[in-house]
Design an enzyme around this catalytic site. Structure first.
Site, PDB file in Angstrom:
ATOM      1  CD  GLN A  64       7.108  -7.632   3.600  1.00 37.63           C
ATOM      2  OE1 GLN A  64       6.308  -8.464   3.188  1.00 37.63           O
ATOM      3  NE2 GLN A  64       7.657  -6.728   2.791  1.00 37.63           N
ATOM      4  N   GLY A  73       8.775  -5.253  -8.900  1.00 39.12           N
ATOM      5  CA  GLY A  73       9.678  -4.177  -9.302  1.00 39.12           C
ATOM      6  C   GLY A  73      11.140  -4.514  -9.071  1.00 39.12           C
ATOM      7  CE  LYS A 108      13.175   1.796  -3.892  1.00 38.03           C
ATOM      8  NZ  LYS A 108      13.015   1.054  -2.670  1.00 38.03           N
ATOM      9  CB  SER A 128      10.692   4.191  -1.557  1.00 37.68           C
ATOM     10  OG  SER A 128      10.422   3.629  -0.290  1.00 37.68           O
ATOM     11  NE  ARG A 168      10.605   1.234   5.053  1.00 44.82           N
ATOM     12  CZ  ARG A 168      10.395   0.080   4.437  1.00 44.82           C
ATOM     13  NH1 ARG A 168      10.585  -0.016   3.128  1.00 44.82           N
ATOM     14  NH2 ARG A 168      10.005  -0.991   5.106  1.00 44.82           N
ATOM     15  CG  HIS A 212       3.168   0.750  -5.467  1.00 44.14           C
ATOM     16  ND1 HIS A 212       3.280   1.769  -4.565  1.00 44.14           N
ATOM     17  CD2 HIS A 212       3.795  -0.321  -4.903  1.00 44.14           C
ATOM     18  CE1 HIS A 212       3.936   1.349  -3.492  1.00 44.14           C
ATOM     19  NE2 HIS A 212       4.259   0.086  -3.672  1.00 44.14           N
ATOM     20  N   GLY A 242       0.818  -1.212   0.000  1.00 43.59           N
ATOM     21  CA  GLY A 242       0.000   0.000   0.000  1.00 43.59           C
ATOM     22  C   GLY A 242       0.846   1.254   0.000  1.00 43.59           C
ATOM     23  CB  ALA A 243       1.991   3.895   1.243  1.00 43.29           C
TER      24      ALA A 243
END
Ligand code: AMP
Length: 281
Positions: free
Chosen positions: A62, A150, A152, A188, A190, A38, A32-33
């Site tokens: 995780q 991804g 990433k 990201s 974050r 995404h 999410g976020a």
């Protein structure tokens, strides 16, 4: 409005409908976020399958640091809005009890320690066990034809590919390149936690990857690693690792491999935000 399923039973009814219509299914698992990274994966998913299922599940297993889990952003209404805009067919939104039923042992019997114990795995103990478990469980529930992930998170993607191969799961992993901000910072969830000052400096991580690429023709991989590490501004960043590895084994290389077989990867803290990035060269 996008249908949202929170239980396996409800999702399975929808799955049966999609399959009886002869539809192929691509699946994009997320925490999410949602951001443009995404959404790019979802767009790719829409080009390869008839139906696209997205999951949002902030998987506690995780997160090796409880504080990181607690701070993880959960803007659900905004995410649903983006999924609607993107024309996604189904959102699977389970809670922890659905993924990890108390009366059921959820786990995967596969040894991928040759891929999981270094780089991210060394700095985030248990992280990949959590990732392997949840992705396996989600594949088992969603039963997609394609799984879109991804680059990433290159190590994660490699590990999931190895899991699919080892267990011969009937799903094809499709990789999407890293989506970046105009200044090079990899998108990201974050990043939203970076202060304004930190955000201005965050793209130094990507610049370091580009610098390593530029040094390739003059130096060995080990020399490039040493130079890049000494060039990183340690007043700003606290480095977890910077390494150049074989793109398949993810183990450090002392000689350059063929083009596109070398992976430069980095993880560093900027304040209390951990950034990871990589570049295939
Ligand atoms: P996450 O929600 O962070 O677990 O990410 C869900 C999926 O999106 C994973 O396959 C990630 O590798 C992928 N992803 C996250 N950020 C990016 C990005 N900047 N570019 C491409 N893929 C990404």
């Amino acid at each position: 409005m996008i249908p949202v399923y929170t239980t396996i039973e409800d999702f399975e009814a929808c799955h049966t409908t999609m399959r009886s219509a002869g539809s192929s299914i691509a699946f994009v698992p997320t925490l999410g976020a949602l951001h443009r990274g995404h959404l790019a994966l979802m767009q790719l998913a829409q080009t390869i399958a008839d139906r696209v299922v997205v999951s949002i599940f902030v998987n506690p297993k995780q997160f090796n640091e409880p504080a990181d889990l607690a701070k993880y952003p959960r803007p659900l209404q905004q995410d649903i809005h983006l999924l609607n805009q993107q024309g996604i067919d189904v959102l699977f939104l389970p809670n922890s009890h659905v993924i990890y039923p108390p009366d059921q042992k959820v786990g995967v019997d596969v040894d991928l320690s040759h891929l999981t114990t270094h780089l991210e795995g060394k700095h985030r103990p248990g992280h990949f066990d959590g990732v392997i478990t949840v992705v396996h469980r989600l594949i088992d529930i969603i039963k997609p034809d394609f799984l879109v992930m991804g680059q990433k998170d290159f190590q994660q993607m490699t590990i999931i590919r190895a899991m699919i191969d080892a267990l011969r799961l009937p799903v094809e992993l499709i990789a999407h390149p890293t989506v970046r901000e105009p200044d090079g910072l990899a998108l990201s969830s974050r990043n939203a936690r970076l202060t304004k000052e930190a955000r201005k400096k965050a793209n130094q991580i990507y610049r370091l990857l580009l610098q390593a690429r530029d040094l390739k023709d003059r130096f060995t991989p080990r020399q490039v690693v040493t130079r890049c590490i000494s060039d990183l501004d340690t007043t700003v960043f606290q480095l977890d690792y910077f390494d150049i590895v074989d793109i398949h084994t993810l183990h450090p290389i002392s000689e350059w491999q063929d083009d596109d077989e070398n992976l430069i990867c980095v993880a560093a803290w900027l304040g209390n935000v951990r950034l990871i990035d990589n570049l295939v060269i």
